[in-house]
Write a protein that holds these residues in place. Structure first.
Motif, mmCIF file in Angstrom:
data_model
loop_
_atom_site.group_PDB
_atom_site.id
_atom_site.type_symbol
_atom_site.label_atom_id
_atom_site.label_comp_id
_atom_site.label_asym_id
_atom_site.label_seq_id
_atom_site.Cartn_x
_atom_site.Cartn_y
_atom_site.Cartn_z
ATOM 1 N N GLU A 170 0.812 -1.213 0.000
ATOM 2 C CA GLU A 170 0.000 0.000 0.000
ATOM 3 C C GLU A 170 0.847 1.266 0.000
ATOM 4 O OE1 GLU A 170 -2.513 -0.300 3.369
ATOM 5 O OE2 GLU A 170 -3.780 -1.898 2.526
ATOM 6 N N VAL A 171 2.079 1.158 0.475
ATOM 7 C CA VAL A 171 2.943 2.336 0.593
ATOM 8 C C VAL A 171 3.807 2.519 -0.649
ATOM 9 C CG1 VAL A 171 4.464 3.557 2.199
ATOM 10 C CG2 VAL A 171 3.047 1.684 3.023
ATOM 11 N N TYR A 172 3.934 1.483 -1.468
ATOM 12 C CA TYR A 172 4.816 1.570 -2.633
ATOM 13 C C TYR A 172 4.448 2.731 -3.551
ATOM 14 C CZ TYR A 172 6.923 -2.976 -1.571
ATOM 15 O OH TYR A 172 7.615 -3.995 -0.983
ATOM 16 N N GLU A 173 3.158 2.964 -3.727
ATOM 17 C CA GLU A 173 2.722 4.039 -4.618
ATOM 18 C C GLU A 173 3.184 5.395 -4.094
ATOM 19 O OE1 GLU A 173 -1.387 5.749 -6.699
ATOM 20 O OE2 GLU A 173 -1.401 3.898 -5.491
ATOM 21 N N ASP A 174 3.092 5.585 -2.764
ATOM 22 C CA ASP A 174 3.540 6.853 -2.170
ATOM 23 C C ASP A 174 5.051 7.030 -2.337
ATOM 24 O OD1 ASP A 174 0.946 7.298 -1.380
ATOM 25 O OD2 ASP A 174 1.242 6.483 0.640
ATOM 26 N N VAL A 175 5.795 5.942 -2.163
ATOM 27 C CA VAL A 175 7.246 6.016 -2.309
ATOM 28 C C VAL A 175 7.620 6.353 -3.750
ATOM 29 C CG1 VAL A 175 9.399 4.702 -2.176
ATOM 30 C CG2 VAL A 175 7.658 4.432 -0.392
ATOM 31 N N LEU A 176 6.958 5.696 -4.695
ATOM 32 C CA LEU A 176 7.252 5.953 -6.102
ATOM 33 C C LEU A 176 6.889 7.378 -6.498
ATOM 34 C CD1 LEU A 176 8.279 4.686 -8.717
ATOM 35 C CD2 LEU A 176 5.940 3.947 -9.220
ATOM 36 N N GLU A 177 5.784 7.883 -5.945
ATOM 37 C CA GLU A 177 5.371 9.256 -6.248
ATOM 38 C C GLU A 177 6.398 10.258 -5.723
ATOM 39 O OE1 GLU A 177 1.620 12.306 -5.331
ATOM 40 O OE2 GLU A 177 1.493 10.161 -4.811
ATOM 41 N N PHE A 199 11.204 4.494 -13.668
ATOM 42 C CA PHE A 199 9.944 4.625 -12.942
ATOM 43 C C PHE A 199 8.754 4.303 -13.834
ATOM 44 C CE2 PHE A 199 12.277 8.044 -10.323
ATOM 45 C CZ PHE A 199 12.904 7.043 -9.576
ATOM 46 N N THR A 200 8.849 4.628 -15.104
ATOM 47 C CA THR A 200 7.774 4.296 -16.043
ATOM 48 C C THR A 200 7.638 2.776 -16.179
ATOM 49 O OG1 THR A 200 8.181 6.349 -17.278
ATOM 50 C CG2 THR A 200 6.925 4.611 -18.394
ATOM 51 N N GLN A 201 8.766 2.095 -16.249
ATOM 52 C CA GLN A 201 8.732 0.630 -16.329
ATOM 53 C C GLN A 201 8.078 0.024 -15.085
ATOM 54 O OE1 GLN A 201 12.776 -0.637 -16.909
ATOM 55 N NE2 GLN A 201 12.858 -0.015 -19.054
ATOM 56 N N VAL A 202 8.435 0.541 -13.924
ATOM 57 C CA VAL A 202 7.875 0.015 -12.674
ATOM 58 C C VAL A 202 6.371 0.259 -12.621
ATOM 59 C CG1 VAL A 202 7.872 0.257 -10.163
ATOM 60 C CG2 VAL A 202 10.035 0.258 -11.417
ATOM 61 N N GLN A 203 5.925 1.428 -13.044
ATOM 62 C CA GLN A 203 4.492 1.728 -13.058
ATOM 63 C C GLN A 203 3.735 0.817 -14.011
ATOM 64 O OE1 GLN A 203 4.682 5.987 -13.903
ATOM 65 N NE2 GLN A 203 3.908 6.436 -11.839
ATOM 66 N N ASN A 204 4.394 0.357 -15.047
ATOM 67 C CA ASN A 204 3.757 -0.547 -16.014
ATOM 68 C C ASN A 204 3.890 -2.014 -15.610
ATOM 69 O OD1 ASN A 204 2.994 1.613 -17.654
ATOM 70 N ND2 ASN A 204 4.915 1.557 -18.818
ATOM 71 N N GLY A 205 4.421 -2.252 -14.432
ATOM 72 C CA GLY A 205 4.512 -3.623 -13.933
ATOM 73 C C GLY A 205 5.722 -4.395 -14.400
ATOM 74 N N ALA A 237 6.778 6.990 5.033
ATOM 75 C CA ALA A 237 6.466 5.977 4.015
ATOM 76 C C ALA A 237 7.534 4.907 3.973
ATOM 77 C CB ALA A 237 6.311 6.641 2.653
ATOM 78 N N LEU A 238 8.791 5.314 3.997
ATOM 79 C CA LEU A 238 9.879 4.339 3.977
ATOM 80 C C LEU A 238 9.887 3.487 5.241
ATOM 81 C CD1 LEU A 238 12.736 6.536 2.482
ATOM 82 C CD2 LEU A 238 11.625 4.587 1.379
ATOM 83 N N SER A 239 9.519 4.062 6.367
ATOM 84 C CA SER A 239 9.455 3.301 7.617
ATOM 85 C C SER A 239 8.394 2.208 7.528
ATOM 86 C CB SER A 239 9.148 4.229 8.794
ATOM 87 O OG SER A 239 10.196 5.158 9.001
ATOM 88 N N ARG A 240 7.261 2.528 6.934
ATOM 89 C CA ARG A 240 6.206 1.526 6.798
ATOM 90 C C ARG A 240 6.628 0.414 5.840
ATOM 91 N NH1 ARG A 240 0.909 4.577 5.125
ATOM 92 N NH2 ARG A 240 0.138 2.413 5.192
ATOM 93 N N VAL A 241 7.365 0.742 4.807
ATOM 94 C CA VAL A 241 7.874 -0.281 3.888
ATOM 95 C C VAL A 241 8.790 -1.255 4.609
ATOM 96 C CG1 VAL A 241 9.391 -0.644 1.902
ATOM 97 C CG2 VAL A 241 7.611 1.095 1.801
ATOM 98 N N MET A 242 9.563 -0.744 5.562
ATOM 99 C CA MET A 242 10.546 -1.565 6.260
ATOM 100 C C MET A 242 10.027 -2.105 7.589
ATOM 101 S SD MET A 242 13.803 0.871 5.453
ATOM 102 C CE MET A 242 14.094 1.422 3.762
ATOM 103 N N PHE A 243 8.699 -2.033 7.811
ATOM 104 C CA PHE A 243 8.066 -2.542 9.040
ATOM 105 C C PHE A 243 8.595 -1.851 10.286
ATOM 106 C CE2 PHE A 243 7.815 -6.566 6.345
ATOM 107 C CZ PHE A 243 6.530 -6.284 5.907
ATOM 108 N N LEU A 244 8.877 -0.557 10.162
ATOM 109 C CA LEU A 244 9.272 0.259 11.306
ATOM 110 C C LEU A 244 8.118 1.211 11.630
ATOM 111 C CD1 LEU A 244 12.884 1.222 10.160
ATOM 112 C CD2 LEU A 244 12.239 -0.639 11.700
ATOM 113 N N THR A 245 7.951 1.513 12.899
ATOM 114 C CA THR A 245 6.854 2.397 13.264
ATOM 115 C C THR A 245 7.079 3.799 12.702
ATOM 116 O OG1 THR A 245 5.660 3.407 15.110
ATOM 117 C CG2 THR A 245 7.989 2.913 15.463
#
Length: 326
Positions: A170-177, A199-205, A237-245
């Motif tokens: 759920e946080v990946y989109e915020d990080v990419l933005e 980044f365009t490649q990642v957005q296209n899967g 956002a990065l903290s949530r990606v890494m399971f940090l509070t």
């Protein structure tokens, strides 16, 4: 002859022989020690506990599942604690730092510290007599939030890892933005173009190739993507990606992010020395999951290839370029 002189009859003589026999010194083997009261009580307690578990399994199978999972998990925590104690004792005696340990010992310390931080409240609650039954209530209603992996059933482990990864996704989109916003501030045109293309490649899967990631690593060694330039939403956002509070002031968020990334980097360095092929299938999947890949639905060989690419990228990074690249 002396017995006859004392006037003893046959019955008296037999009685006297029995008394003499009883008072003869006994030569006992030193290997056969008498059972102490403690050993007797321990044996009785084990027997009663076995009877109790049989009763629960027969009359209350659902509760027995919780009970057996809790007892097994508690023993695993104690075993991990003993292993960590030995590792730290060796570190002190040999003058070693954390990052100088072999991969498995380093990973054991890292995981045990995270487990204990999460499990400490529940373990304290379970200390008073009969308080462990309250822990069973927590296990039933809040197993993912309150308990660590040792107290999860195999089915729960798979289910909860999926939930945690979905929270990370759920946080990946915020990080990419935030990366795309920062890209507009990159003045060097070739680097800017490489970042936009990636980044365009990642957005296209499309999964990025190792060479594409290495082509943009220079962008993370200074503004706008170095650690000192990150704002509070980016660090959360990065903290949530890494399971940090993420619920900490900015200074502590930055400190924890830096510490966590360096910890993973040291693990990568140690794993590079050990070799990915030396890991068991379970260790490979766990290593991939920690580094952001949901390995639950991938084969072991695919996980090994992904982890090998990760280690190769990590080898070429420096401390100041680690954060967003990871």
């Amino acid at each position: 002859m002396a017995l006859y002189r004392l006037g003893m009859d046959g019955g008296d003589r037999r009685l006297m022989k029995c008394i003499i026999t009883l008072y003869q010194p006994c030569h006992l083997s030193t290997n056969q020690k008498p059972r102490t009261i403690l050993s007797i009580l321990t044996s009785k307690a084990r027997h009663l506990n076995a009877r109790y578990e049989q009763f629960l399994e027969r009359k209350f199978p659902n509760f027995y599942t919780l009970y057996s999972t809790f007892m097994k998990g508690f023993r695993m925590v104690l075993l991990d604690g003993k292993e960590v104690h030995v590792i730290k004792k060796n570190m002190i005696s040999q003058g070693l730092k954390y990052y100088q340990l072999p991969y498995r010992e380093m990973e054991k310390l890292r995981q045990f510290r995270r487990d204990i931080i999460k499990a400490a409240p529940v373990m304290i609650i379970s200390i008073p007599p009969f308080a462990n039954y309250f822990v069973f209530v927590l296990m039933y209603f809040f197993p993912r939030q309150m308990l660590i992996r040792h107290f999860w059933t195999p089915k729960q482990q798979q289910e909860f890892l999926e939930i945690y990864h979905s929270m990370r996704e759920e946080v990946y989109e915020d990080v990419l933005e935030s990366l795309q916003i920062a890209t507009s501030k990159v003045s060097e045109e070739p680097l800017h173009n490489n970042m936009v293309q990636l980044f365009t490649q990642v957005q296209n899967g499309v999964h990025p190739q190792l060479v594409d990631i290495e082509a943009i690593k220079a962008a993370f060694s200074g503004p706008p993507l170095c650690m000192t330039e990150l704002d509070i939403p980016q660090m959360k956002a990065l903290s949530r990606v890494m399971f940090l509070t993420p619920h900490l002031p900015g200074f502590f968020l930055k400190r924890r992010l830096r510490s966590h990334i360096l910890e993973i980097w040291h693990l990568d360095t140690s794993l590079l020395q050990l070799g990915v092929d030396e890991l068991t299938d379970e260790e490979v999947k766990r290593a991939c999951y920690i580094r952001g890949l949901n390995s639950a639905h991938l084969g072991t060989e695919a996980c090994r290839r992904w982890l090998s690419c990760w280690i190769q990228l990590s080898r070429d990074l420096e401390g100041k370029t680690l954060l967003y690249t990871y």
